[in-house]
Design an enzyme around this catalytic site. Structure first.
Site, PDB file in Angstrom:
ATOM      1  N   HIS A  99       0.884  -1.172   0.000  1.00  0.00           N
ATOM      2  CA  HIS A  99       0.000   0.000   0.000  1.00  0.00           C
ATOM      3  C   HIS A  99       0.920   1.220   0.000  1.00  0.00           C
ATOM      4  O   HIS A  99       2.002   1.174   0.591  1.00  0.00           O
ATOM      5  CB  HIS A  99      -0.826   0.110   1.277  1.00  0.00           C
ATOM      6  CG  HIS A  99      -1.750  -1.029   1.570  1.00  0.00           C
ATOM      7  ND1 HIS A  99      -1.337  -2.186   2.137  1.00  0.00           N
ATOM      8  CD2 HIS A  99      -3.093  -1.141   1.412  1.00  0.00           C
ATOM      9  CE1 HIS A  99      -2.369  -2.991   2.310  1.00  0.00           C
ATOM     10  NE2 HIS A  99      -3.451  -2.380   1.878  1.00  0.00           N
ATOM     11  N   ASP A 102       2.451   2.056   3.327  1.00  0.00           N
ATOM     12  CA  ASP A 102       3.377   1.086   3.942  1.00  0.00           C
ATOM     13  C   ASP A 102       4.828   1.497   3.751  1.00  0.00           C
ATOM     14  O   ASP A 102       5.674   1.231   4.595  1.00  0.00           O
ATOM     15  CB  ASP A 102       3.260  -0.308   3.283  1.00  0.00           C
ATOM     16  CG  ASP A 102       1.877  -0.891   3.349  1.00  0.00           C
ATOM     17  OD1 ASP A 102       1.113  -0.514   4.244  1.00  0.00           O
ATOM     18  OD2 ASP A 102       1.570  -1.755   2.498  1.00  0.00           O
ATOM     19  N   GLU A 266      -9.216 -13.536  -1.379  1.00  0.00           N
ATOM     20  CA  GLU A 266      -8.443 -13.844  -0.170  1.00  0.00           C
ATOM     21  C   GLU A 266      -9.129 -14.951   0.628  1.00  0.00           C
ATOM     22  O   GLU A 266     -10.353 -14.915   0.827  1.00  0.00           O
ATOM     23  CB  GLU A 266      -8.308 -12.562   0.661  1.00  0.00           C
ATOM     24  CG  GLU A 266      -7.608 -12.794   1.976  1.00  0.00           C
ATOM     25  CD  GLU A 266      -7.195 -11.511   2.677  1.00  0.00           C
ATOM     26  OE1 GLU A 266      -6.793 -10.534   2.017  1.00  0.00           O
ATOM     27  OE2 GLU A 266      -7.266 -11.505   3.914  1.00  0.00           O
ATOM     28  N   HIS A 269     -11.125 -13.764   3.715  1.00  0.00           N
ATOM     29  CA  HIS A 269     -12.328 -13.020   3.330  1.00  0.00           C
ATOM     30  C   HIS A 269     -13.435 -13.981   2.900  1.00  0.00           C
ATOM     31  O   HIS A 269     -14.614 -13.736   3.159  1.00  0.00           O
ATOM     32  CB  HIS A 269     -12.019 -12.035   2.205  1.00  0.00           C
ATOM     33  CG  HIS A 269     -11.053 -10.957   2.596  1.00  0.00           C
ATOM     34  ND1 HIS A 269     -10.634  -9.981   1.718  1.00  0.00           N
ATOM     35  CD2 HIS A 269     -10.417 -10.699   3.763  1.00  0.00           C
ATOM     36  CE1 HIS A 269      -9.784  -9.160   2.341  1.00  0.00           C
ATOM     37  NE2 HIS A 269      -9.636  -9.594   3.574  1.00  0.00           N
ATOM     38  N   ASP A 294      -4.903 -13.630  -2.456  1.00  0.00           N
ATOM     39  CA  ASP A 294      -4.246 -13.274  -1.197  1.00  0.00           C
ATOM     40  C   ASP A 294      -4.276 -14.527  -0.342  1.00  0.00           C
ATOM     41  O   ASP A 294      -5.342 -14.980   0.106  1.00  0.00           O
ATOM     42  CB  ASP A 294      -4.971 -12.105  -0.512  1.00  0.00           C
ATOM     43  CG  ASP A 294      -4.395 -10.761  -0.926  1.00  0.00           C
ATOM     44  OD1 ASP A 294      -3.535 -10.746  -1.837  1.00  0.00           O
ATOM     45  OD2 ASP A 294      -4.783  -9.738  -0.343  1.00  0.00           O
ATOM     46  N   ASP A 305     -10.928 -11.239  10.825  1.00  0.00           N
ATOM     47  CA  ASP A 305      -9.914 -11.390   9.786  1.00  0.00           C
ATOM     48  C   ASP A 305      -8.553 -11.611  10.450  1.00  0.00           C
ATOM     49  O   ASP A 305      -7.800 -10.674  10.655  1.00  0.00           O
ATOM     50  CB  ASP A 305      -9.929 -10.106   8.943  1.00  0.00           C
ATOM     51  CG  ASP A 305      -9.255 -10.281   7.602  1.00  0.00           C
ATOM     52  OD1 ASP A 305      -8.961 -11.424   7.228  1.00  0.00           O
ATOM     53  OD2 ASP A 305      -9.017  -9.260   6.930  1.00  0.00           O
ATOM     54  N   ASP A 307      -5.993 -13.313   9.361  1.00  0.00           N
ATOM     55  CA  ASP A 307      -4.858 -13.271   8.407  1.00  0.00           C
ATOM     56  C   ASP A 307      -3.719 -14.210   8.786  1.00  0.00           C
ATOM     57  O   ASP A 307      -2.548 -13.817   8.804  1.00  0.00           O
ATOM     58  CB  ASP A 307      -4.307 -11.835   8.300  1.00  0.00           C
ATOM     59  CG  ASP A 307      -5.196 -10.920   7.476  1.00  0.00           C
ATOM     60  OD1 ASP A 307      -6.017 -11.425   6.690  1.00  0.00           O
ATOM     61  OD2 ASP A 307      -5.067  -9.684   7.625  1.00  0.00           O
ATOM     62  N   ASP A 337      -0.861 -12.351   2.153  1.00  0.00           N
ATOM     63  CA  ASP A 337      -1.483 -11.307   2.966  1.00  0.00           C
ATOM     64  C   ASP A 337      -1.718 -11.930   4.344  1.00  0.00           C
ATOM     65  O   ASP A 337      -2.854 -12.204   4.740  1.00  0.00           O
ATOM     66  CB  ASP A 337      -2.794 -10.847   2.307  1.00  0.00           C
ATOM     67  CG  ASP A 337      -3.354  -9.603   2.970  1.00  0.00           C
ATOM     68  OD1 ASP A 337      -2.796  -9.185   4.000  1.00  0.00           O
ATOM     69  OD2 ASP A 337      -4.350  -9.057   2.460  1.00  0.00           O
TER      70      ASP A 337
HETATM   71  C1  XUL Z   1      -7.744  -6.268   4.228  1.00  0.00           C
HETATM   72  C2  XUL Z   1      -6.884  -6.751   3.125  1.00  0.00           C
HETATM   73  C3  XUL Z   1      -6.001  -5.735   2.505  1.00  0.00           C
HETATM   74  C4  XUL Z   1      -5.951  -5.823   1.021  1.00  0.00           C
HETATM   75  C5  XUL Z   1      -5.202  -4.680   0.374  1.00  0.00           C
HETATM   76  O1  XUL Z   1      -8.479  -7.251   4.833  1.00  0.00           O
HETATM   77  O2  XUL Z   1      -6.898  -7.906   2.780  1.00  0.00           O
HETATM   78  O3  XUL Z   1      -4.715  -5.892   3.040  1.00  0.00           O
HETATM   79  O4  XUL Z   1      -5.373  -7.010   0.598  1.00  0.00           O
HETATM   80  O5  XUL Z   1      -5.656  -3.441   0.780  1.00  0.00           O
HETATM   81 CO    CO Z   2      -5.974  -8.942   1.198  1.00  0.00          CO
END
Ligand code: XUL
Ligand code: CO
Length: 435
Positions: A99, A102, A266, A269, A294, A305, A307, A337
């Protein structure tokens, strides 16, 4: 090479190895179905979780031990790039994502932020050339700053909309500068809390408007890049507009954007949307819109989330099967991610976690390739729909039937004979492919 001094290079050593810092399954040059593992997998390192994350959660401060803080924000930003490229090369990962916020300090104005971005991307570009690293995608963070509390392209304020547009333009400029292959829009706060105060169609029209401006600008500067939308159903907003793959496709089609955008899907998600990851990948494929993934995994019992690094071979096998059936994912890739747990606070955990994720995807690839080669799933599916090979079935598929002709057929014939799906048996055989 000062940030990860214990490891000079992560190599493939096979399952027998006792070396923690070795690949047990990921063998980059090994050929599978006519392509090397690294061509199939196109792994990417995410700047945010790897470098800027500190291990804090809503209940406590950061725990990660990191040694790349410098004397001032620019020095820190450069140290972070150094550490990031050291990780990329040691892990043999050839792609990365970031991003805007970042990589460079935001300073005190938008102009200062853009100047910092120019400076740091000069530095990144040198490293990319030196190490032969490519930009999988970049994106703009239009969700953390308070100005975006009502969203960015779906904001209630025209000046905020302009600010967002400036960030998107800069993302496209930086993508061109760094030879980026994709650009992602994740709809951070593009959603709503309550219909009491929300004009949904106004907001959706404005979101589409910004997407169209992005496509027009990339075209104008002659930057050939694949735009991607990343669906997510909730968090941070109660209702996110890009809920899941199917909802996002409906949006893209409504605004005639389906030829300019694909999806970045993702794992976590998908879970939040109540879907499996492979469901999301399959929906995208059905619309010819599988762009990139992702790679992460949800702690399903927690419900947000998390991750986590992907370590579930069942999930990666199904995901890789969809990628193989798609004929690959290029120009997309498999972007981690994912963040290390708060308890995995040592710097070397970044190496261990990525090795775990890469090995899990490599195992998924090997299993999926075998399933494809042996036509295991294909034969189950062919058999399940075999009844459409009858004269009646062929006529339906050739659009030769009508309600009248089918009704006549049903009235003249007996109760249809069904056959069992034997799903438990097939799930048991599937397990044989995973071990
Ligand atoms: C948020 C997410 C972000 C996107 C990019 O849940 O996955 O990191 O991948 O903005
Ligand atoms: Co993402």
């Amino acid at each position: 090479m000062k940030y990860f001094p214990d490891v000079s290079e992560v190599k493939f050593e096979g399952v027998e190895t006792k070396n923690k810092f070795a690949f047990r399954h990921y063998d980059p040059d090994k050929e599978i179905l006519g392509k090397s593992m690294k061509e199939h997998l196109r792994f990417s390192l995410a700047f945010w979780h790897t470098i800027t994350e500190d291990g804090s959660d809503p209940f406590g401060v950061g725990t990660y031990q990191r040694n790349w803080n410098g004397e001032n924000p620019i020095e820190t930003a450069k140290n972070r790039v150094d550490a990031f490229f050291e990780l990329l090369t040691k892990l043999k990962i050839e792609y990365f994502c970031f991003h805007d916020v970042d990589i460079a300090p935001q300073g005190n104005s938008l102009q200062e932020f853009f100047d910092n971005l120019d400076l740091i991307t000069d530095y990144i570009k040198e490293k990319m050339e030196r190490d032969n690293i490519k930009l999988l995608w970049n994106t703009q963070n239009m969700f953390s700053h308070p100005r975006y509390l009502n969203g960015a392209s779906t904001t209630t304020n025209a000046e905020v909309y302009a600010y967002a547009a400036a960030q998107v333009k800069k993302t496209i400029d930086l993508s061109k500068k760094l030879g980026g292959q994709n650009i992602v829009f994740w709809g951070g706060r593009e959603g709503y809390e309550s219909l009491l105060n929300t004009d949904m169609s106004f907001e959706l029209d404005n979101m589409a408007r910004l997407f169209k401006m992005a496509v027009a600008y990339a075209d104008e500067i002659d930057h050939k890049v694949q735009f991607l939308v990343e669906p997510k159903p909730k968090e941070p907003m109660t209702h996110q507009y890009d809920y899941d793959a199917a909802t996002t496709m409906a949006f893209l089609q409504k605004y005639n954007l389906q030829n300019d955008f694909k999806l970045n899907l993702e794992g976590n998600h998908a879970t939040l949307a109540g879907h499996t990851f492979e469901h999301e990948l399959k929906v995208a494929r059905t619309y010819d819109a599988l762009g990139s993934i992702d790679a992460n995994h949800a702690e399903k019992m927690v419900g947000w989330d998390t991750d986590e690094f992907p370590t579930n071979v069942y999930d990666t096998t199904f995901a890789m099967y969809e990628l193989l059936e798609n004929g690959g994912i290029e120009p997309g890739g498999i972007n981690f991610d994912a963040k290390v747990r708060r308890t995995s606070f040592e710097q070397n955990d970044l190496l261990l976690a990525h090795i775990a994720g890469m090995d899990t995807f490599a195992r998924g690839l090997k299993a999926a390739a075998k399933i494809k080669e042996e036509k295991f799933m294909q034969e189950i599916i062919d058999d399940r729909y075999a009844d459409f090979n009858t004269t009646l079935g062929k006529n339906i598929l050739a659009d030769n039937e009508t309600l009248e002709t089918l009704s006549k057929y049903a009235l003249q014939n007996n109760e249809p004979q069904l056959k069992s799906g034997n799903i438990e048996y097939y799930k048991s055989i599937l397990n044989d492919y995973l071990v």
